[in-house]
Design a protein around this motif. Structure first.
Motif, PDB file in Angstrom:
ATOM      1  N   UNK A   1     -26.430  -0.086  15.693  1.00 31.18           N
ATOM      2  CA  UNK A   1     -27.574  -0.690  16.405  1.00 31.18           C
ATOM      3  C   UNK A   1     -27.136  -1.888  17.244  1.00 31.18           C
ATOM      4  N   UNK A   2     -26.062  -1.720  17.980  1.00 31.15           N
ATOM      5  CA  UNK A   2     -25.520  -2.754  18.868  1.00 31.15           C
ATOM      6  C   UNK A   2     -25.090  -4.021  18.138  1.00 31.15           C
ATOM      7  N   UNK A   3     -24.811  -3.933  16.832  1.00 29.63           N
ATOM      8  CA  UNK A   3     -24.319  -5.075  16.075  1.00 29.63           C
ATOM      9  C   UNK A   3     -23.023  -4.692  15.374  1.00 29.63           C
ATOM     10  N   UNK A   4     -22.132  -5.633  15.254  1.00 29.63           N
ATOM     11  CA  UNK A   4     -20.900  -5.395  14.505  1.00 29.63           C
ATOM     12  C   UNK A   4     -21.198  -5.654  13.034  1.00 29.63           C
ATOM     13  N   UNK A   5     -20.910  -4.652  12.207  1.00 28.57           N
ATOM     14  CA  UNK A   5     -21.158  -4.770  10.774  1.00 28.57           C
ATOM     15  C   UNK A   5     -19.859  -4.553  10.011  1.00 28.57           C
ATOM     16  N   UNK A   6     -19.776  -5.232   8.880  1.00 26.63           N
ATOM     17  CA  UNK A   6     -18.611  -5.086   8.013  1.00 26.63           C
ATOM     18  C   UNK A   6     -18.877  -3.958   7.026  1.00 26.63           C
ATOM     19  N   UNK A   7     -17.912  -3.053   6.899  1.00 28.58           N
ATOM     20  CA  UNK A   7     -18.021  -1.937   5.968  1.00 28.58           C
ATOM     21  C   UNK A   7     -16.939  -2.117   4.917  1.00 28.58           C
ATOM     22  N   UNK A   8     -17.340  -2.154   3.644  1.00 27.56           N
ATOM     23  CA  UNK A   8     -16.407  -2.333   2.543  1.00 27.56           C
ATOM     24  C   UNK A   8     -16.167  -0.982   1.885  1.00 27.56           C
ATOM     25  N   UNK A   9     -14.895  -0.623   1.728  1.00 30.90           N
ATOM     26  CA  UNK A   9     -14.536   0.671   1.156  1.00 30.90           C
ATOM     27  C   UNK A   9     -13.548   0.455   0.011  1.00 30.90           C
ATOM     28  N   UNK A  10     -13.821   1.061  -1.141  1.00 32.95           N
ATOM     29  CA  UNK A  10     -12.879   1.029  -2.262  1.00 32.95           C
ATOM     30  C   UNK A  10     -11.931   2.210  -2.085  1.00 32.95           C
ATOM     31  N   UNK A  11     -10.651   1.915  -1.917  1.00 33.36           N
ATOM     32  CA  UNK A  11      -9.649   2.936  -1.661  1.00 33.36           C
ATOM     33  C   UNK A  11      -8.746   3.089  -2.883  1.00 33.36           C
ATOM     34  N   UNK A  12      -8.664   4.308  -3.444  1.00 31.40           N
ATOM     35  CA  UNK A  12      -7.765   4.473  -4.594  1.00 31.40           C
ATOM     36  C   UNK A  12      -6.311   4.444  -4.139  1.00 31.40           C
ATOM     37  N   UNK A  13      -5.496   3.735  -4.910  1.00 22.19           N
ATOM     38  CA  UNK A  13      -4.075   3.636  -4.585  1.00 22.19           C
ATOM     39  C   UNK A  13      -3.269   3.936  -5.841  1.00 22.19           C
ATOM     40  N   UNK A  14      -2.196   4.660  -5.666  1.00 22.95           N
ATOM     41  CA  UNK A  14      -1.324   5.041  -6.772  1.00 22.95           C
ATOM     42  C   UNK A  14       0.032   4.378  -6.567  1.00 22.95           C
ATOM     43  N   UNK A  15       0.465   3.638  -7.593  1.00 18.61           N
ATOM     44  CA  UNK A  15       1.771   2.985  -7.571  1.00 18.61           C
ATOM     45  C   UNK A  15       2.612   3.609  -8.672  1.00 18.61           C
ATOM     46  N   UNK A  16       3.827   4.022  -8.334  1.00 21.59           N
ATOM     47  CA  UNK A  16       4.697   4.709  -9.293  1.00 21.59           C
ATOM     48  C   UNK A  16       6.097   4.105  -9.200  1.00 21.59           C
ATOM     49  N   UNK A  17       6.678   3.809 -10.372  1.00 22.31           N
ATOM     50  CA  UNK A  17       8.076   3.401 -10.368  1.00 22.31           C
ATOM     51  C   UNK A  17       8.908   4.596  -9.887  1.00 22.31           C
ATOM     52  N   UNK A  18       9.804   4.333  -8.987  1.00 21.20           N
ATOM     53  CA  UNK A  18      10.613   5.405  -8.389  1.00 21.20           C
ATOM     54  C   UNK A  18      11.290   6.258  -9.450  1.00 21.20           C
ATOM     55  N   UNK A  19      11.797   5.611 -10.501  1.00 24.39           N
ATOM     56  CA  UNK A  19      12.508   6.342 -11.546  1.00 24.39           C
ATOM     57  C   UNK A  19      11.592   7.258 -12.352  1.00 24.39           C
ATOM     58  N   UNK A  20      10.281   7.030 -12.272  1.00 26.08           N
ATOM     59  CA  UNK A  20       9.323   7.802 -13.073  1.00 26.08           C
ATOM     60  C   UNK A  20       8.538   8.812 -12.245  1.00 26.08           C
ATOM     61  N   UNK A  21       8.855   8.936 -10.972  1.00 27.13           N
ATOM     62  CA  UNK A  21       8.088   9.823 -10.094  1.00 27.13           C
ATOM     63  C   UNK A  21       8.088  11.272 -10.582  1.00 27.13           C
ATOM     64  N   UNK A  22       9.228  11.757 -11.031  1.00 29.48           N
ATOM     65  CA  UNK A  22       9.326  13.164 -11.443  1.00 29.48           C
ATOM     66  C   UNK A  22       8.514  13.481 -12.696  1.00 29.48           C
ATOM     67  N   UNK A  23       8.223  12.469 -13.516  1.00 26.85           N
ATOM     68  CA  UNK A  23       7.451  12.710 -14.746  1.00 26.85           C
ATOM     69  C   UNK A  23       6.011  12.206 -14.635  1.00 26.85           C
ATOM     70  N   UNK A  24       5.587  11.828 -13.441  1.00 25.02           N
ATOM     71  CA  UNK A  24       4.263  11.234 -13.244  1.00 25.02           C
ATOM     72  C   UNK A  24       3.131  12.099 -13.778  1.00 25.02           C
ATOM     73  N   UNK A  25       3.075  13.353 -13.375  1.00 23.59           N
ATOM     74  CA  UNK A  25       1.949  14.198 -13.797  1.00 23.59           C
ATOM     75  C   UNK A  25       1.938  14.397 -15.307  1.00 23.59           C
ATOM     76  N   UNK A  26       3.128  14.520 -15.915  1.00 16.67           N
ATOM     77  CA  UNK A  26       3.217  14.654 -17.366  1.00 16.67           C
ATOM     78  C   UNK A  26       2.761  13.363 -18.058  1.00 16.67           C
TER      79      UNK A  26
END
Length: 109
Positions: free
Chosen positions: A27-52
């Motif tokens: 409506x011709x106004x600038x509005x702020x939109x807040x979004x919760x974004x899921x993020x996954x952090x994995x230790x490199x050494x554990x990547x292969x066993x992540x799903x397990x």
């Protein structure tokens, strides 16, 4: 997992929601939109066993991670390239230094 190291006490993976802000015109106004974004952090050494690892802690949860080798290699390369610079500067970057760099907030009428 994997014996004793500097990472022994830290989690092998972490799932967090980070808040990201976007700006849109409504409506011709600038509005702020807040979004919760899921993020996954994995230790490199554990990547292969992540799903397990996730399945072992969350009965009945079916998890899969599909990441092309090119993308995984890019993440690893970027991390290796940038982590030392981040560590060197992490205490130098403060809220005040960021505000000084980008300037004061602009109020839209």
């Amino acid at each position: 997992v994997g014996g004793i190291s500097l990472k022994t006490a830290s989690r092998r993976y972490d799932i967090e929601f980070r808040t990201q802000y976007f700006y849109a015109i409504e409506n011709d106004e600038i509005v702020e939109v807040e979004v919760k974004t899921p993020m996954l952090f994995v230790q490199e050494e554990q990547y292969d066993t992540l799903t397990k690892d996730i399945a072992g802690e969350n009965a009945g949860l079916d998890v899969s991670v599909t990441l092309a080798d090119a993308h995984l290699n890019k993440i690893k390369t970027d991390y290796a390239t940038l982590v030392d610079e981040f560590i060197k500067n992490k205490d130098n970057v403060t809220v005040d230094s960021i505000i000084a760099f980008i300037g004061e907030a602009v109020k839209f009428d």
